[in-house]
Design a protein around this motif. Structure first.
Motif, PDB file in Angstrom:
ATOM      1  N   GLU A 476     112.694  51.433  -9.197  1.00  0.00           N
ATOM      2  CA  GLU A 476     114.015  50.794  -9.222  1.00  0.00           C
ATOM      3  C   GLU A 476     115.082  51.781  -8.745  1.00  0.00           C
ATOM      4  OE1 GLU A 476     114.943  49.237 -13.046  1.00  0.00           O
ATOM      5  OE2 GLU A 476     113.136  47.989 -13.188  1.00  0.00           O
ATOM      6  N   PHE A 477     114.974  53.020  -9.219  1.00  0.00           N
ATOM      7  CA  PHE A 477     115.911  54.070  -8.832  1.00  0.00           C
ATOM      8  C   PHE A 477     115.865  54.299  -7.321  1.00  0.00           C
ATOM      9  CE2 PHE A 477     115.824  58.597  -7.609  1.00  0.00           C
ATOM     10  CZ  PHE A 477     117.138  58.953  -7.855  1.00  0.00           C
ATOM     11  N   ALA A 478     114.659  54.399  -6.769  1.00  0.00           N
ATOM     12  CA  ALA A 478     114.510  54.653  -5.339  1.00  0.00           C
ATOM     13  C   ALA A 478     115.126  53.529  -4.515  1.00  0.00           C
ATOM     14  CB  ALA A 478     113.035  54.826  -4.990  1.00  0.00           C
ATOM     15  N   GLN A 479     114.893  52.299  -4.945  1.00  0.00           N
ATOM     16  CA  GLN A 479     115.443  51.153  -4.211  1.00  0.00           C
ATOM     17  C   GLN A 479     116.967  51.148  -4.269  1.00  0.00           C
ATOM     18  OE1 GLN A 479     114.012  47.350  -5.592  1.00  0.00           O
ATOM     19  NE2 GLN A 479     114.644  46.292  -3.736  1.00  0.00           N
ATOM     20  N   GLU A 480     117.511  51.433  -5.435  1.00  0.00           N
ATOM     21  CA  GLU A 480     118.971  51.442  -5.595  1.00  0.00           C
ATOM     22  C   GLU A 480     119.624  52.549  -4.760  1.00  0.00           C
ATOM     23  OE1 GLU A 480     119.391  51.985  -9.753  1.00  0.00           O
ATOM     24  OE2 GLU A 480     118.843  49.914 -10.286  1.00  0.00           O
ATOM     25  N   GLN A 481     118.923  53.686  -4.616  1.00  0.00           N
ATOM     26  CA  GLN A 481     119.481  54.833  -3.891  1.00  0.00           C
ATOM     27  C   GLN A 481     119.119  54.840  -2.407  1.00  0.00           C
ATOM     28  OE1 GLN A 481     121.645  57.227  -5.264  1.00  0.00           O
ATOM     29  NE2 GLN A 481     121.660  55.642  -6.852  1.00  0.00           N
ATOM     30  N   GLY A 482     118.367  53.834  -1.981  1.00  0.00           N
ATOM     31  CA  GLY A 482     117.970  53.777  -0.579  1.00  0.00           C
ATOM     32  C   GLY A 482     116.958  54.834  -0.195  1.00  0.00           C
ATOM     33  N   LEU A 483     116.137  55.241  -1.161  1.00  0.00           N
ATOM     34  CA  LEU A 483     115.110  56.240  -0.928  1.00  0.00           C
ATOM     35  C   LEU A 483     113.741  55.586  -0.833  1.00  0.00           C
ATOM     36  CD1 LEU A 483     116.343  58.912  -3.509  1.00  0.00           C
ATOM     37  CD2 LEU A 483     116.692  58.925  -1.028  1.00  0.00           C
ATOM     38  N   THR A 484     112.841  56.222  -0.117  1.00  0.00           N
ATOM     39  CA  THR A 484     111.489  55.675   0.076  1.00  0.00           C
ATOM     40  C   THR A 484     110.551  56.177  -1.004  1.00  0.00           C
ATOM     41  OG1 THR A 484     111.797  55.576   2.468  1.00  0.00           O
ATOM     42  CG2 THR A 484     109.535  55.510   1.649  1.00  0.00           C
ATOM     43  N   TYR A 485     109.893  55.244  -1.671  1.00  0.00           N
ATOM     44  CA  TYR A 485     108.872  55.585  -2.653  1.00  0.00           C
ATOM     45  C   TYR A 485     107.524  55.384  -1.952  1.00  0.00           C
ATOM     46  CZ  TYR A 485     106.498  55.753  -7.237  1.00  0.00           C
ATOM     47  OH  TYR A 485     105.712  56.095  -8.297  1.00  0.00           O
ATOM     48  N   ALA A 486     106.916  56.474  -1.506  1.00  0.00           N
ATOM     49  CA  ALA A 486     105.687  56.385  -0.710  1.00  0.00           C
ATOM     50  C   ALA A 486     104.461  56.227  -1.599  1.00  0.00           C
ATOM     51  CB  ALA A 486     105.542  57.629   0.154  1.00  0.00           C
ATOM     52  N   GLU A 487     103.586  55.325  -1.213  1.00  0.00           N
ATOM     53  CA  GLU A 487     102.318  55.141  -1.912  1.00  0.00           C
ATOM     54  C   GLU A 487     101.275  54.618  -0.940  1.00  0.00           C
ATOM     55  OE1 GLU A 487     102.976  52.521  -5.181  1.00  0.00           O
ATOM     56  OE2 GLU A 487     104.082  51.047  -4.011  1.00  0.00           O
ATOM     57  N   PHE A 488     100.052  55.124  -1.083  1.00  0.00           N
ATOM     58  CA  PHE A 488      98.938  54.732  -0.233  1.00  0.00           C
ATOM     59  C   PHE A 488      97.744  54.400  -1.105  1.00  0.00           C
ATOM     60  CE2 PHE A 488     101.328  58.029   2.081  1.00  0.00           C
ATOM     61  CZ  PHE A 488     101.628  57.367   3.266  1.00  0.00           C
ATOM     62  N   GLY A 489      96.872  53.529  -0.581  1.00  0.00           N
ATOM     63  CA  GLY A 489      95.580  53.328  -1.211  1.00  0.00           C
ATOM     64  C   GLY A 489      94.743  54.583  -0.986  1.00  0.00           C
ATOM     65  N   PHE A 490      93.700  54.779  -1.762  1.00  0.00           N
ATOM     66  CA  PHE A 490      92.902  55.997  -1.660  1.00  0.00           C
ATOM     67  C   PHE A 490      92.347  56.175  -0.251  1.00  0.00           C
ATOM     68  CE2 PHE A 490      89.016  58.539  -2.155  1.00  0.00           C
ATOM     69  CZ  PHE A 490      89.519  59.635  -2.835  1.00  0.00           C
ATOM     70  N   PHE A 491      91.817  55.120   0.327  1.00  0.00           N
ATOM     71  CA  PHE A 491      91.224  55.222   1.657  1.00  0.00           C
ATOM     72  C   PHE A 491      92.289  55.361   2.732  1.00  0.00           C
ATOM     73  CE2 PHE A 491      87.996  53.019  -0.907  1.00  0.00           C
ATOM     74  CZ  PHE A 491      86.943  53.911  -0.740  1.00  0.00           C
ATOM     75  N   ASP A 492      93.392  54.634   2.591  1.00  0.00           N
ATOM     76  CA  ASP A 492      94.498  54.773   3.545  1.00  0.00           C
ATOM     77  C   ASP A 492      95.094  56.178   3.475  1.00  0.00           C
ATOM     78  OD1 ASP A 492      94.214  52.194   4.422  1.00  0.00           O
ATOM     79  OD2 ASP A 492      95.759  51.371   3.090  1.00  0.00           O
TER      80      ASP A 492
END
Length: 533
Positions: A476-492
């Motif tokens: 929620e914080f990242a979205q409000e601040q316009g920051l990217t919350y990076a996440e990948f699947g294990f294989f990706d």
């Protein structure tokens, strides 16, 4: 904080050049005496990286409440702010300058351990704000840093925006505290884990008793794999929240059972968290000659942590050119590198008369713990009956822990390694350089909950079992601040890392081709000159 003097930026710079360790905390200027710099449990570098900077967010993220109450004693007044923000200076250590004992041993003086290399271009990989360290020129006659060395290079970041991120992070931190997420879930969190450790240990012993040595080695490796998560929490003071108790427990787990130095890991890991993914300062991405995750490493950078040049020599060129193919093979043996770092650290500490708080008893207990580890593990290997079986037991037990090493690098190797300068806020830097590994909640225990690296980097003392709940607030914080919350699947995530490694490897191959062409042209030119003479 009783001191009332108001410090200007220029006054702070003058005092830093005079050798004082000054950092900003919630609008106040803290003077850190050399005695505490040496005694700091997080290591001296953790402080040196913030000299001349606002370290408010980092200090509050890494310290217990009772520790924060002691900080006012170091205040020497307030600092003059511009639009409610401190305009940061470049810490001397990030330009290659450190303080060392003078010849008479009664004071300290400046010493240039490396030369700063400021970016001549402004790209996403090498921004204008970037300062990397390389081996210093022997002809360099500078005796001390000057005022220009403390001035940050141009940056594309807005100090106002970064200050807003910092203020929003403080509110997020308060939400985390108010939600009770710093309370350790002993029964529901560590209860099942302790049972898992005991089960894996018993299965290993049972298999060993029946001479099923490879099976035994697999279960032992799985136990080590799981135990390291608790050692990690204890190293962050994230279990009992008492330094002495957490350190004792972590020594029992890491040293006596795992054969690794928790003291080394804490010092190394603290720096990794503070300067995440910085090529010259973060030891967790400094893996030459085997890996280079940025073309910056091809310039033979100096490491402020290891205090040596990471030479991109002929040996490194061979390995880096095929690093994407060697990645998983090297990861199989990564635990042996942890041994090397652990024992080198303890050896150096044996001659360090300025050990951190609790360092003397902790160092001694670690040495006893490592001796105990090799006593019991040595007996296990000896009992295998033959050197071939013992070697297989050794290699298999260590290789089984490799998924942990793969998981950890996934969260950083594919992220930015650019240095955006001291203007960058703590939350901006952590979100830019760290990613999560997405996995189903039912198998989260395999990753120990540390697949949620973004939230862990923002709140390192947060009990690991509460990261899932906290990550929802961070998103929620990242979205409000316009920051990217990076996440990948294990294989990706694996594909991303392999892609990064392949990209640097291809640059090395291209450099080799260019060098060959240039060498060929030079030889032909020389032959032509001889022909006409």
């Amino acid at each position: 904080m009783g001191a009332t003097k108001s410090w200007t930026r220029d006054e702070v710079a003058v005092r830093i050049l005079a050798g004082e360790h000054l950092i900003v905390f919630n609008g106040h200027l803290l003077r850190i005496p050399s005695s505490w710099l040496d005694a700091h449990p997080g290591g001296a570098l953790a402080i040196l990286h913030f000299v001349g900077r606002d370290a408010s967010d980092e200090i509050e993220a890494y310290h217990l409440d009772q520790t924060l109450t002691l900080i006012p004693r170091y205040s020497v007044g307030r600092v003059e702010l511009t639009d409610d923000a401190w305009q940061p200076l470049v810490p001397p250590v990030m330009s290659g300058w450190v303080r060392k004992p003078s010849a008479d041993g009664k004071s300290t003086e400046w010493f240039s351990e490396a030369a700063p290399q400021r970016s001549a271009v402004d790209t996403s990989l090498s921004p204008s704000s970037q300062i990397l360290l390389v081996s210093k020129d022997d002809n360099d006659c500078h005796a001390a840093p000057d005022r220009a060395a403390l001035e940050p290079p141009p940056t594309s970041l807005s100090l106002k925006v970064q200050t807003n991120h910092s203020q929003a992070y403080k509110l997020l931190h308060k939400r985390i505290v108010d939600a009770g997420l710093y309370k350790t879930p002993y029964l529901t969190g560590y209860g099942p884990e302790v049972l898992r450790y005991i089960l894996l240990g018993c299965l290993s012993a049972y298999a060993y008793h029946h001479s099923w040595f490879i099976t035994s080695s697999v279960f032992l490796g799985l136990m080590w794999h799981q135990l390291v998560f608790s050692a990690h929490d204890l190293g962050h003071m994230g279990v009992t929240h008492n330094w002495a108790i957490d350190r004792l427990l972590s020594i029992l787990i890491a040293d006596f059972i795992g054969g690794l130095s928790i003291g080394w890991w804490v010092e190394n890991h603290n720096i990794h968290h503070i300067v995440t993914n910085h090529p010259s300062h973060d030891p967790d991405i400094e893996h030459l000659p085997f890996f280079a995750i940025s073309s910056a490493f091809l310039s033979s950078l100096w490491s402020s942590y290891y205090k040596r040049t990471m030479w991109f020599d002929r040996f490194a060129k061979i390995f880096v050119a095929i690093q994407h193919r060697l990645f998983y093979i090297v990861m199989l043996f990564a635990r042996f590198n942890l041994y090397a770092n652990s024992y080198t650290y303890l050896y150096k500490k044996a001659f360090d008369t300025r050990r951190a708080r609790g360092g003397r008893w902790a160092w001694g207990l670690e040495v006893i713990g490592l001796a105990f580890f090799w006593w019991w593990f040595g007996r296990v290997l000896y009992g295998c009956g033959s050197w071939q079986t013992a070697l297989a037991y050794l290699l298999v037990s260590h290789a089984v822990t490799s998924p942990l090493h793969v998981q950890i690098v996934l969260s950083h190797f594919s992220m930015s390694t650019a240095d955006l300068g001291p203007t960058e806020s703590f939350p901006h830097r952590q979100l830019r350089t760290t990613s999560d590994v997405i996995c189903d909640e039912s198998i989260g225990f395999i990753h120990g909950g540390l697949h949620l690296q973004v939230t862990h980097h923002l709140f390192p003392r947060l009990p690991r079992h509460n990261l899932k709940r906290a990550s929802a607030l961070v998103k929620e914080f990242a979205q409000e601040q316009g920051l990217t919350y990076a996440e990948f699947g294990f294989f990706d995530g694996n594909a991303e890392v392999i892609g990064v490694l392949r990209g640097v490897a291809e640059q090395v191959k291209l450099m080799g081709k260019v060098a060959n062409v240039e060498a060929k042209e030079a030889i032909e030119k020389r032959l032509a000159q001889k022909k006409f003479t």
